[in-house]
Each structure stands twice: as structure tokens, then as C-alpha cells.
Design an enzyme around this catalytic site. Structure first.
Site, PDB file in Angstrom:
ATOM      1  N   LYS A 168      -1.107  -9.779   3.171  1.00 14.22           N
ATOM      2  CA  LYS A 168      -0.661  -8.924   4.258  1.00 14.22           C
ATOM      3  C   LYS A 168      -1.290  -7.954   5.487  1.00 14.22           C
ATOM      4  O   LYS A 168      -1.845  -7.266   4.465  1.00 14.22           O
ATOM      5  CB  LYS A 168       0.693  -7.528   3.688  1.00 14.22           C
ATOM      6  N   ASP A 196      -0.939  -6.503  -0.165  1.00 13.89           N
ATOM      7  CA  ASP A 196      -1.395  -5.288   1.503  1.00 13.89           C
ATOM      8  C   ASP A 196      -2.823  -5.217   1.019  1.00 13.89           C
ATOM      9  O   ASP A 196      -3.471  -4.938   0.480  1.00 13.89           O
ATOM     10  CB  ASP A 196      -0.639  -4.266   0.502  1.00 13.89           C
ATOM     11  N   GLU A 204       9.395  -3.975  10.321  1.00  9.18           N
ATOM     12  CA  GLU A 204       9.738  -2.610  10.092  1.00  9.18           C
ATOM     13  C   GLU A 204      10.561  -1.975  10.999  1.00  9.18           C
ATOM     14  O   GLU A 204       9.961  -1.729  11.658  1.00  9.18           O
ATOM     15  CB  GLU A 204       8.413  -2.048   8.998  1.00  9.18           C
ATOM     16  N   GLU A 219      -1.261  -5.479   8.558  1.00  7.93           N
ATOM     17  CA  GLU A 219      -0.464  -4.602   9.661  1.00  7.93           C
ATOM     18  C   GLU A 219      -1.295  -5.157  10.915  1.00  7.93           C
ATOM     19  O   GLU A 219      -2.278  -4.765  11.578  1.00  7.93           O
ATOM     20  CB  GLU A 219      -0.107  -3.218   9.321  1.00  7.93           C
ATOM     21  N   ASP A 251       0.396  -1.176  -0.219  1.00  2.67           N
ATOM     22  CA  ASP A 251       0.400  -0.257  -0.027  1.00  2.67           C
ATOM     23  C   ASP A 251       1.210   0.934  -0.314  1.00  2.67           C
ATOM     24  O   ASP A 251       0.535   1.984   0.061  1.00  2.67           O
ATOM     25  CB  ASP A 251      -0.767  -0.019   1.439  1.00  2.67           C
ATOM     26  N   SER A 252       2.181   0.669  -0.034  1.00  6.56           N
ATOM     27  CA  SER A 252       2.617   1.941  -0.507  1.00  6.56           C
ATOM     28  C   SER A 252       2.532   2.345  -1.530  1.00  6.56           C
ATOM     29  O   SER A 252       3.183   4.149  -2.153  1.00  6.56           O
ATOM     30  CB  SER A 252       4.467   1.476  -0.508  1.00  6.56           C
TER      31      SER A 252
HETATM   32  O1  KIV Z   1       3.279  -1.345   1.324  1.00  5.75           O
HETATM   33  C1  KIV Z   1       4.376  -1.327   1.332  1.00  5.75           C
HETATM   34  O2  KIV Z   1       5.332  -1.145   0.759  1.00  5.75           O
HETATM   35  C2  KIV Z   1       5.465  -2.410   2.511  1.00  5.75           C
HETATM   36  C3  KIV Z   1       6.454  -3.025   3.151  1.00  5.75           C
HETATM   37  C4  KIV Z   1       7.726  -1.539   3.140  1.00  5.75           C
HETATM   38  C5  KIV Z   1       7.397  -4.167   2.977  1.00  5.75           C
HETATM   39  O3  KIV Z   1       4.917  -2.646   3.814  1.00  5.75           O
END
Ligand code: KIV
Length: 268
Positions: free
Chosen positions: A116, A86, A185, A118, A47-48
Site C-alpha cells: 500500500k 504499507d 481516509e 499513500e 505503518d501506524s
Molecule cells: O497505517 C495504517 O494503519 C493505515 C490504516 C489507517 C489504513 O494506513
């Protein structure tokens, strides 16, 4: 499934053998295709993408539809790496039902192989439900960017003993819930080493030192494309921003002095 598609068993076998696991973020078809010519183990539609592709200040505005759109493009370009997607902010916080529905969309519509999330013990019930629905889960602990408003900024996590104990509890909760892997992280290297030693999950570090089972970086950071902000843990393997600016300036100059199009670019 194609013959050389990476699997979760292969990822876990690498951990067992002490071979390092490689992971990068990826958000679009052209990069995914380029990366299919490498031996990268996992691609993360992170989600970056909210920061690096959509220009948001943080990852909070990213929607499940944004994630599906980018996952589909990555999937079309890469049939080799294990694709993790994500779950964006508020796509799994409200209820187990919501989490299941949204994880299912990332797999069915986005084409991801795993999702993924969080968080730690507080979301273990959702992780267990997603895993029970046969969707592999990767956790994410330490600096979790979706909690930016709670953290009040991007800084190293779990420096104190109490926070380290809590992180170990979260690691155990994720493992018990059935996660196959966890991203750590921005945590101290010694803590990440302890986690990697004690858990069966494949521990993928980003700013967590060299003793993790593997490493992940944001593709646009390591290629030197994203210039807004570069954390200390990023190693720049290229300066594509510089290359791109140079190429575009050359293009503009060629147009100005009429050296482009050249003879070989013209239909006759
Ligand atoms: O969203 C993302 O790119 C991430 C990485 C930094 C692991 O979660």
C-alpha cells in the site's frame, strides 16, 4: 498457497456482488494467529505501527526494515487473510527503482501479498511499475498520515469542491496505474460513496462513511488497547486496556498476598 487463502479476485468479486470487505491492521504473530480464526478478508501491516507499537509521534520514522520485521511475524501467524503491507515514508518517493526495490522486499522478505502506498497522480508512475512487476497495489487517499507535515494535523479532507475533484482525479490515476484497491481516509461520506460507485477498485474506508466497499480500522483502536488518541471514526469493540490493567493489578495483589503461585502452579 493454502486452499482457503483469500485472493484479490475474491476481494474484487465481493465488490461486484455488493458484499462488504473487512480489513484490520495487524502487527504481530499472536494477533495474526488469533485473527486466523476469524473470516477477516485483509490484514494490513500498517505503518501506524510507528504510533501504536513503537511509540513514535507519527508514522514518518518507520523504516522498510521495521515493516519487514512486523510483516514476517504476521505472515507466520496467518495463512488465511490477504496480507497487505504499507510502504513507509520515503521508501517510494525518490525513484521508480527505489519503489520497486522496496516493494519487492516487502513481498520477498516480508511475505506480503500486496503493498500500500499513500498518494495519487503524483506517484502513479511508481504504482504502474510495481504492478508491472506483478506486485498488487492498494492506494491510500484522503488523509494520508505520511503527509502530516503538509496537512498540519489530522483533519477531515476533501470537504471543498476543488479538493473533491482532485481526489476523483487521483482515484482515476490509481485505477489507470493498475491498483486493485484504495483506502479512503477521513473524507465525507457522499464523496466516498461516489468513489465506490465510479471506480472498479475495491474502496476500503476509514472515517469515510458506510457506502464504501469495505472498512478498515487499526486493531489496537477497535480493541481498546491504544489509549493515546481515538479518532471519531473508531468504534471500540472491546476495552482490552481495562481488561489488561485489571489482570495485572490482580496478579500483583496475588503475589503480595501469596495466593499466586497456587497449588496447581507448583512442581512437586
Ligand atoms: O497505517 C495504517 O494503519 C493505515 C490504516 C489507517 C489504513 O494506513
Amino acid at each position: 498457497m493454502i486452499a482457503n487463502k483469500k485472493t484479490i479476485s475474491q476481494i474484487l468479486a465481493k465488490k461486484a456482488q455488493g458484499a462488504k470487505i473487512s480489513m484490520l491492521t495487524c502487527y504481530d504473530y499472536s494477533m495474526a494467529k488469533l485473527l486466523s480464526n476469524t473470516d477477516i478478508d485483509m490484514l494490513l501491516i500498517g505503518d501506524s505501527l510507528g504510533n501504536v507499537k513503537l511509540g513514535f509521534e507519527n508514522t514518518l520514522p518507520v523504516t522498510i526494515d521495521n515493516m519487514i520485521y512486523h510483516a514476517q511475524a504476521v505472515k507466520r501467524g496467518n495463512n488465511k487473510a490477504l496480507i497487505v503491507c504499507d510502504m513507509p515514508f520515503m521508501s517510494y518517493e525518490i525513484s521508480i527503482e527505489d519503489a520497486l526495490k522496496n516493494a519487492g522486499r516487502l513481498i520477498k522478505e516480508g511475505g506480503a501479498n500486496a503493498v500500500k502506498l499513500e498518494g495519487g497522480a503524483e506517484i502513479a508512475d511508481r504504482i504502474a511499475a510495481i504492478v508491472a512487476a506483478k506486485i498488487p497495489v492498494q492506494g491510500h487517499l484522503g488523509l494520508t498520515p505520511q503527509a502530516i507535515n503538509q496537512f498540519g494535523g489530522f483533519k477531515v479532507q476533501a470537504k471543498e469542491k476543488d479538493d473533491q475533484d482532485k481526489l476523483m482525479e487521483d482515484v482515476n490515476a490509481l485505477e489507470k496505474a493498475g491498483a486493485f484497491s484504495v483506502v479512503l481516509e477521513a473524507v465525507p461520506q457522499d464523496l466516498a460513496a461516489k468513489v465506490s460507485k465510479e471506480t472498479k477498485m475495491a474502496v476500503i474506508g476509514i472515517g469515510a462513511g458506510k457506502y464504501c466497499d469495505g472498512q478498515v480500522l487499526v486493531l489496537d483502536d477497535m480493541l481498546g488497547i491504544f489509549e493515546d488518541f481515538t479518532p471519531k471514526f473508531v468504534k471500540k469493540y472491546a476495552d482490552l486496556a481495562g481488561t489488561i490493567k485489571k489482570a495485572v493489578n490482580q496478579y500483583i495483589e496475588d503475589i503480595s498476598n501469596a495466593t499466586f503461585p497456587a497449588e496447581e502452579n507448583i512442581y512437586k
